[in-house]
Motif scaffolding. Structure first.
Motif, PDB file in Angstrom:
ATOM      1  N   LEU A 220       0.821  -1.216   0.000  1.00 21.74           N
ATOM      2  CA  LEU A 220       0.000   0.000   0.000  1.00 21.74           C
ATOM      3  C   LEU A 220       0.851   1.260   0.000  1.00 21.74           C
ATOM      4  O   LEU A 220       0.477   2.281  -0.587  1.00 21.74           O
ATOM      5  CB  LEU A 220      -0.917  -0.008   1.222  1.00 21.74           C
ATOM      6  CG  LEU A 220      -2.055  -1.035   1.207  1.00 21.74           C
ATOM      7  CD1 LEU A 220      -2.767  -1.039   2.557  1.00 21.74           C
ATOM      8  CD2 LEU A 220      -3.046  -0.735   0.092  1.00 21.74           C
ATOM      9  N   ASN A 221       2.000   1.197   0.661  1.00 17.80           N
ATOM     10  CA  ASN A 221       2.860   2.382   0.785  1.00 17.80           C
ATOM     11  C   ASN A 221       3.912   2.493  -0.308  1.00 17.80           C
ATOM     12  O   ASN A 221       4.436   3.586  -0.540  1.00 17.80           O
ATOM     13  CB  ASN A 221       3.553   2.374   2.153  1.00 17.80           C
ATOM     14  CG  ASN A 221       2.565   2.514   3.301  1.00 17.80           C
ATOM     15  OD1 ASN A 221       1.622   3.299   3.221  1.00 17.80           O
ATOM     16  ND2 ASN A 221       2.757   1.735   4.358  1.00 17.80           N
ATOM     17  N   ARG A 222       4.219   1.369  -0.951  1.00 28.40           N
ATOM     18  CA  ARG A 222       5.243   1.361  -2.007  1.00 28.40           C
ATOM     19  C   ARG A 222       4.654   0.675  -3.230  1.00 28.40           C
ATOM     20  O   ARG A 222       4.785  -0.536  -3.424  1.00 28.40           O
ATOM     21  CB  ARG A 222       6.492   0.636  -1.525  1.00 28.40           C
ATOM     22  CG  ARG A 222       7.166   1.288  -0.342  1.00 28.40           C
ATOM     23  CD  ARG A 222       8.029   2.487  -0.769  1.00 28.40           C
ATOM     24  NE  ARG A 222       9.294   2.014  -1.333  1.00 28.40           N
ATOM     25  CZ  ARG A 222       9.838   2.445  -2.464  1.00 28.40           C
ATOM     26  NH1 ARG A 222       9.208   3.348  -3.184  1.00 28.40           N
ATOM     27  NH2 ARG A 222      11.006   1.977  -2.873  1.00 28.40           N
ATOM     28  N   ALA A 223       3.995   1.475  -4.081  1.00 26.70           N
ATOM     29  CA  ALA A 223       3.293   0.925  -5.239  1.00 26.70           C
ATOM     30  C   ALA A 223       4.213   0.107  -6.147  1.00 26.70           C
ATOM     31  O   ALA A 223       3.776  -0.840  -6.799  1.00 26.70           O
ATOM     32  CB  ALA A 223       2.640   2.053  -6.036  1.00 26.70           C
ATOM     33  N   LYS A 224       5.486   0.459  -6.165  1.00 26.59           N
ATOM     34  CA  LYS A 224       6.446  -0.255  -6.996  1.00 26.59           C
ATOM     35  C   LYS A 224       6.468  -1.739  -6.661  1.00 26.59           C
ATOM     36  O   LYS A 224       6.681  -2.585  -7.544  1.00 26.59           O
ATOM     37  CB  LYS A 224       7.838   0.349  -6.811  1.00 26.59           C
ATOM     38  CG  LYS A 224       8.947  -0.366  -7.562  1.00 26.59           C
ATOM     39  CD  LYS A 224      10.294   0.295  -7.297  1.00 26.59           C
ATOM     40  CE  LYS A 224      11.420  -0.442  -8.029  1.00 26.59           C
ATOM     41  NZ  LYS A 224      12.738   0.194  -7.773  1.00 26.59           N
ATOM     42  N   TYR A 225       6.252  -2.079  -5.394  1.00 22.92           N
ATOM     43  CA  TYR A 225       6.326  -3.467  -4.955  1.00 22.92           C
ATOM     44  C   TYR A 225       4.950  -4.086  -4.719  1.00 22.92           C
ATOM     45  O   TYR A 225       4.858  -5.230  -4.265  1.00 22.92           O
ATOM     46  CB  TYR A 225       7.135  -3.559  -3.657  1.00 22.92           C
ATOM     47  CG  TYR A 225       8.525  -2.976  -3.763  1.00 22.92           C
ATOM     48  CD1 TYR A 225       9.427  -3.436  -4.720  1.00 22.92           C
ATOM     49  CD2 TYR A 225       8.934  -1.947  -2.920  1.00 22.92           C
ATOM     50  CE1 TYR A 225      10.699  -2.899  -4.829  1.00 22.92           C
ATOM     51  CE2 TYR A 225      10.201  -1.401  -3.015  1.00 22.92           C
ATOM     52  CZ  TYR A 225      11.085  -1.880  -3.973  1.00 22.92           C
ATOM     53  OH  TYR A 225      12.343  -1.342  -4.075  1.00 22.92           O
ATOM     54  N   ALA A 226       3.886  -3.362  -5.026  1.00 21.92           N
ATOM     55  CA  ALA A 226       2.540  -3.835  -4.702  1.00 21.92           C
ATOM     56  C   ALA A 226       2.206  -5.154  -5.391  1.00 21.92           C
ATOM     57  O   ALA A 226       1.641  -6.064  -4.771  1.00 21.92           O
ATOM     58  CB  ALA A 226       1.512  -2.763  -5.074  1.00 21.92           C
ATOM     59  N   THR A 227       2.544  -5.282  -6.674  1.00 19.24           N
ATOM     60  CA  THR A 227       2.238  -6.524  -7.383  1.00 19.24           C
ATOM     61  C   THR A 227       3.012  -7.688  -6.782  1.00 19.24           C
ATOM     62  O   THR A 227       2.452  -8.775  -6.570  1.00 19.24           O
ATOM     63  CB  THR A 227       2.575  -6.385  -8.879  1.00 19.24           C
ATOM     64  OG1 THR A 227       1.890  -5.243  -9.423  1.00 19.24           O
ATOM     65  CG2 THR A 227       2.161  -7.631  -9.639  1.00 19.24           C
ATOM     66  N   GLY A 228       4.288  -7.477  -6.484  1.00 17.72           N
ATOM     67  CA  GLY A 228       5.081  -8.523  -5.853  1.00 17.72           C
ATOM     68  C   GLY A 228       4.531  -8.899  -4.485  1.00 17.72           C
ATOM     69  O   GLY A 228       4.578 -10.083  -4.092  1.00 17.72           O
ATOM     70  N   CYS A 229       4.016  -7.932  -3.763  1.00 16.29           N
ATOM     71  CA  CYS A 229       3.417  -8.209  -2.453  1.00 16.29           C
ATOM     72  C   CYS A 229       2.172  -9.087  -2.590  1.00 16.29           C
ATOM     73  O   CYS A 229       1.922  -9.965  -1.754  1.00 16.29           O
ATOM     74  CB  CYS A 229       3.066  -6.907  -1.746  1.00 16.29           C
ATOM     75  SG  CYS A 229       4.505  -5.983  -1.132  1.00 16.29           S
ATOM     76  N   ILE A 230       1.397  -8.866  -3.647  1.00 16.41           N
ATOM     77  CA  ILE A 230       0.225  -9.706  -3.874  1.00 16.41           C
ATOM     78  C   ILE A 230       0.647 -11.138  -4.167  1.00 16.41           C
ATOM     79  O   ILE A 230       0.065 -12.102  -3.642  1.00 16.41           O
ATOM     80  CB  ILE A 230      -0.629  -9.148  -5.031  1.00 16.41           C
ATOM     81  CG1 ILE A 230      -1.277  -7.825  -4.610  1.00 16.41           C
ATOM     82  CG2 ILE A 230      -1.703 -10.146  -5.443  1.00 16.41           C
ATOM     83  CD1 ILE A 230      -2.086  -7.158  -5.703  1.00 16.41           C
ATOM     84  N   VAL A 231       1.666 -11.304  -5.003  1.00 15.10           N
ATOM     85  CA  VAL A 231       2.169 -12.646  -5.309  1.00 15.10           C
ATOM     86  C   VAL A 231       2.583 -13.360  -4.023  1.00 15.10           C
ATOM     87  O   VAL A 231       2.217 -14.515  -3.778  1.00 15.10           O
ATOM     88  CB  VAL A 231       3.355 -12.578  -6.289  1.00 15.10           C
ATOM     89  CG1 VAL A 231       3.965 -13.967  -6.496  1.00 15.10           C
ATOM     90  CG2 VAL A 231       2.912 -11.990  -7.632  1.00 15.10           C
ATOM     91  N   ALA A 232       3.338 -12.663  -3.174  1.00 15.44           N
ATOM     92  CA  ALA A 232       3.798 -13.251  -1.914  1.00 15.44           C
ATOM     93  C   ALA A 232       2.616 -13.528  -0.983  1.00 15.44           C
ATOM     94  O   ALA A 232       2.552 -14.586  -0.342  1.00 15.44           O
ATOM     95  CB  ALA A 232       4.800 -12.318  -1.238  1.00 15.44           C
ATOM     96  N   LEU A 233       1.674 -12.592  -0.906  1.00 15.15           N
ATOM     97  CA  LEU A 233       0.526 -12.733  -0.021  1.00 15.15           C
ATOM     98  C   LEU A 233      -0.308 -13.958  -0.390  1.00 15.15           C
ATOM     99  O   LEU A 233      -0.685 -14.761   0.489  1.00 15.15           O
ATOM    100  CB  LEU A 233      -0.332 -11.472  -0.097  1.00 15.15           C
ATOM    101  CG  LEU A 233      -1.668 -11.493   0.651  1.00 15.15           C
ATOM    102  CD1 LEU A 233      -1.440 -11.616   2.151  1.00 15.15           C
ATOM    103  CD2 LEU A 233      -2.488 -10.246   0.327  1.00 15.15           C
ATOM    104  N   LEU A 234      -0.602 -14.121  -1.679  1.00 22.66           N
ATOM    105  CA  LEU A 234      -1.432 -15.255  -2.097  1.00 22.66           C
ATOM    106  C   LEU A 234      -0.706 -16.577  -1.889  1.00 22.66           C
ATOM    107  O   LEU A 234      -1.331 -17.588  -1.521  1.00 22.66           O
ATOM    108  CB  LEU A 234      -1.843 -15.087  -3.565  1.00 22.66           C
ATOM    109  CG  LEU A 234      -2.676 -13.832  -3.886  1.00 22.66           C
ATOM    110  CD1 LEU A 234      -3.167 -13.871  -5.330  1.00 22.66           C
ATOM    111  CD2 LEU A 234      -3.851 -13.687  -2.926  1.00 22.66           C
TER     112      LEU A 234
END
Length: 389
Positions: A220-234
């Motif tokens: 949420l705070n670093r849009a650059k990594y948001a997609t990667g965070c979703i991959v890790a979260l799922l």
């Protein structure tokens, strides 16, 4: 946009229908409204006896579950106009709830596919299931409308974590916010932790054993990594479910768009970035495989999730194509159809009760028969037909 060939005829008949005065309606034809509501507001308890009845969703629950999408725009606007969100309990949702209540969660996840013509109510059936999942204590992984990720991409950048793939930072941030709003309280209660260390840059690292909320906050705070965070979260949610730390319900509307041949993103060499080239696609396709347990997957396929030239049939095999069909196979198909007679009567009664449909003839057998014939008992067509604008 009205997408149905009968549009002009519908509005011609409605003008004729609405021109009938109250004096012209025989009192003897007046219909006594039946019971079209249920007081059972918990979808976990919805059964066959609630079929064709409306139940209410409170404003706090609506904001929690659907603030980030999940309700068709016109239906959401209508619910605001009518001062409250109500959803009809229909056979597809009852069938799904029955299956989910009887699921053996030790077995690999079952996949369910809702299909039917555009406008018959697939999205509202999914909204019903989203409410069910929240009420039953599932962690929700809900994608309100997949085509939005490919047909209306705001920004696409080369992936920061995967070569030859593309990130969608704005869409990823929006989805993380949606996920957090739907599941925030439950995640605090479950206290799920990461099982791996994720290195985003020299200074930014999510250590093993960190709360999943840290992944969400980083995205949420670093849009650059948001997609990667979703991959890790799922990926972490799959592992947590399989290790019995939580149950996960995946609900995706317009799933066939993942296998579409078009997007609105063009590379510098003028070639098109296909949906399969996005990292979000990989993440959601991974979650919809049946290589994990303690969860369930419910998706819809819809002709409108494809370009106009690929809308010849509403059947899953056509809309998913060979690759998509094989990805989900085996799955349980559930057809969403036009209203039956009981559902049609309940919908008309609801419109009358909320003073949305005020024409006296709507209370008569003849008037309802005319509405039924003109709309074809098609839910979206009926909604547009009775609209006063």
């Amino acid at each position: 946009m009205m997408r149905y060939s009968r549009t002009c005829n519908i509005f011609r008949v409605w003008r004729r229908f609405s021109s009938i005065s109250a004096e012209s309606v025989p009192v003897t034809e007046s219909i006594t409204n039946g019971i079209f509501r249920t007081n059972e507001s918990n979808p976990v308890n919805h059964r066959v006896e609630h079929n064709s009845r409306f139940y209410s969703i409170s404003e706090p629950v609506k904001k929690q579950l659907f603030a980030g999408g999940g309700l068709p725009k016109e239906y959401q606007s209508l619910s605001e106009t009518l001062n409250g969100l109500c959803i009809m309990v229909r056979k597809p949702a009852i069938e799904l709830i029955h299956y989910l209540n009887k699921t053996n969660f030790d077995a690999p996840v079952l996949r369910y596919v809702l299909y039917g013509k555009t406008g018959v109510g697939k999205s509202l059936s999914l909204a019903h299931i989203v409410h069910y999942g929240s009420s039953a204590g599932f962690v929700l992984v809900h994608v309100p409308w997949v085509p939005k990720w490919f047909q209306y991409v705001k920004v696409a950048t080369p992936s920061s974590v995967h070569a030859n793939k593309y990130d969608q930072p704005i869409e990823a941030v929006e989805w993380l916010k949606h996920f957090s709003t739907q599941n925030g309280h439950l995640l605090d209660k479950l206290e799920l932790k990461t099982s791996n260390t994720y290195t985003w840059s020299k200074r930014e690292v999510t250590a093993e054993g960190s709360p999943l909320s840290e992944l969400i906050d980083l995205g949420l705070n670093r849009a650059k990594y948001a997609t990667g965070c979703i991959v890790a979260l799922l990926d972490e949610l799959k592992k947590a479910a399989s290790s019995k730390q939580c149950r996960v319900l995946v609900v995706i509307d317009g799933f066939n768009s993942f296998f579409s041949r078009k997007s609105n993103v063009i590379r510098e060499d003028k070639s098109m970035v296909l949906p399969s080239d996005f990292l979000l696609t990989d993440a959601l396709l991974s979650l919809t495989r049946n290589d994990w347990n303690n969860g369930a997957v419910v998706v819809s396929v819809d002709p409108s999730a494809h370009p106009p030239e690929l809308r010849e049939s509403p059947l899953p095999r056509y809309l998913l194509g060979k690759t998509g069909f094989e990805h989900l196979d085996p799955f349980v198909p559930i057809e969403v159809q036009n209203y039956n007679d009981k559902e049609f009567r309940s919908q008309i009664d609801y419109y009358i009760e909320r003073n949305w449909l005020q024409q006296p003839k709507a209370r008569t057998d003849n008037g309802r028969a005319e509405l039924s014939f003109t709309s074809g008992k098609h839910p979206y067509s009926l909604m547009r037909l009775v609209a006063p604008y």
